[in-house]
Design a protein around this motif. Structure first.
Motif, PDB file in Angstrom:
ATOM      1  N   ALA A 145      -3.677  11.616  -7.365  1.00 28.60           N
ATOM      2  CA  ALA A 145      -4.533  10.466  -7.588  1.00 28.60           C
ATOM      3  C   ALA A 145      -4.739  10.317  -9.016  1.00 28.60           C
ATOM      4  N   GLU A 146      -5.136  11.752  -9.686  1.00 29.52           N
ATOM      5  CA  GLU A 146      -5.436  11.420 -11.088  1.00 29.52           C
ATOM      6  C   GLU A 146      -4.496  10.717 -11.936  1.00 29.52           C
ATOM      7  N   MET A 179      -1.204  16.383   5.618  1.00 27.61           N
ATOM      8  CA  MET A 179      -2.251  15.659   4.935  1.00 27.61           C
ATOM      9  C   MET A 179      -1.950  14.442   4.285  1.00 27.61           C
ATOM     10  N   GLN A 180      -2.758  13.244   4.492  1.00 30.96           N
ATOM     11  CA  GLN A 180      -2.462  11.972   4.071  1.00 30.96           C
ATOM     12  C   GLN A 180      -3.632  11.512   3.305  1.00 30.96           C
ATOM     13  N   LYS A 233       1.028  -1.117   0.090  1.00 31.51           N
ATOM     14  CA  LYS A 233      -0.003   0.081  -0.097  1.00 31.51           C
ATOM     15  C   LYS A 233       0.886   1.488  -0.003  1.00 31.51           C
ATOM     16  N   VAL A 234       0.264   2.352  -0.332  1.00 38.11           N
ATOM     17  CA  VAL A 234       1.236   3.579  -0.513  1.00 38.11           C
ATOM     18  C   VAL A 234       0.376   4.843   0.122  1.00 38.11           C
ATOM     19  N   LYS A 235       1.158   5.329   1.318  1.00 39.50           N
ATOM     20  CA  LYS A 235       0.474   6.383   2.050  1.00 39.50           C
ATOM     21  C   LYS A 235       1.250   7.875   1.298  1.00 39.50           C
ATOM     22  N   VAL A 236       0.646   8.549   0.766  1.00 35.33           N
ATOM     23  CA  VAL A 236       1.020   9.699   0.315  1.00 35.33           C
ATOM     24  C   VAL A 236       0.760  10.782   1.081  1.00 35.33           C
ATOM     25  N   LYS A 267      -8.352   5.789   1.138  1.00 37.37           N
ATOM     26  CA  LYS A 267      -8.532   6.615   2.397  1.00 37.37           C
ATOM     27  C   LYS A 267      -8.394   7.954   1.501  1.00 37.37           C
ATOM     28  N   GLN A 268      -9.202   8.726   1.326  1.00 42.25           N
ATOM     29  CA  GLN A 268      -9.267  10.095   0.739  1.00 42.25           C
ATOM     30  C   GLN A 268      -8.315  11.134   1.454  1.00 42.25           C
TER      31      GLN A 268
END
Length: 155
Positions: free
Chosen positions: A124-125, A144-145, A98-101, A135-136
């Motif tokens: 995201a695009e 901000m995550q 999974k990737v957490k941005v 998760k938005q």
């Protein structure tokens, strides 16, 4: 009472069951101790434990551990840096992680969190084909995550 080969032996006294197990040189094991008469089985308990440990070890070996990798963006990220981060995220997703941005706001950047949201949406695009947003983007304190995961392919 259940016998060594799985046959039903009926309800009997504990000492009779113990004697029967000792006669076959096996153990008497309670399978369902909470049942209205407790259910017991005659078996080799050492062999049973060994087989159970073998199954557990095999199950642990076959399970896939999903890690969470983090990609840190900045509010005023350059195009090439952005593309590099996208490439890293795609590689992490191909590996099954999974990737957490995340974006960290420093100083006066806190007044412009909407710019951070725009950077997240753009990320995201670009990742739309390879990842689903799990998760938005959400502002938590000064960062901000957003979480991205590999889309399910109907397996």
């Amino acid at each position: 009472m259940i016998g060594a080969e799985g046959e039903q032996l009926g309800v009997m006294a504990t000492r009779d069951a113990m004697a029967m197990a000792a006669e076959k040189d096996l153990d008497l094991v309670k399978i369902a101790p909470t049942a209205a008469p407790p259910v017991c089985k005659i078996m080799d308990y050492g062999k049973f434990r060994f087989e159970q440990q073998k199954k557990d070890k095999e199950a642990r070996k076959n399970q896939k551990i999903v890690d969470t990798k983090e990609i840190r963006l900045s509010l005023n990220i350059d195009t090439n840096d952005f593309n590099t981060k996208v490439g890293h995220a795609k590689r992490f997703l191909k590996e099954g992680n999974k990737v957490k941005v995340s974006i960290r706001f420093r100083g006066r950047e806190m007044a412009h969190t909407e710019l951070g949201l725009e950077v997240m949406k753009r990320f995201a695009e670009v990742m739309a084909g390879e990842a689903n947003i799990e998760k938005q983007p959400k502002l938590e304190g000064r960062s901000m995550q957003m979480f991205l995961a590999v889309p399910n392919s109907g397996k």
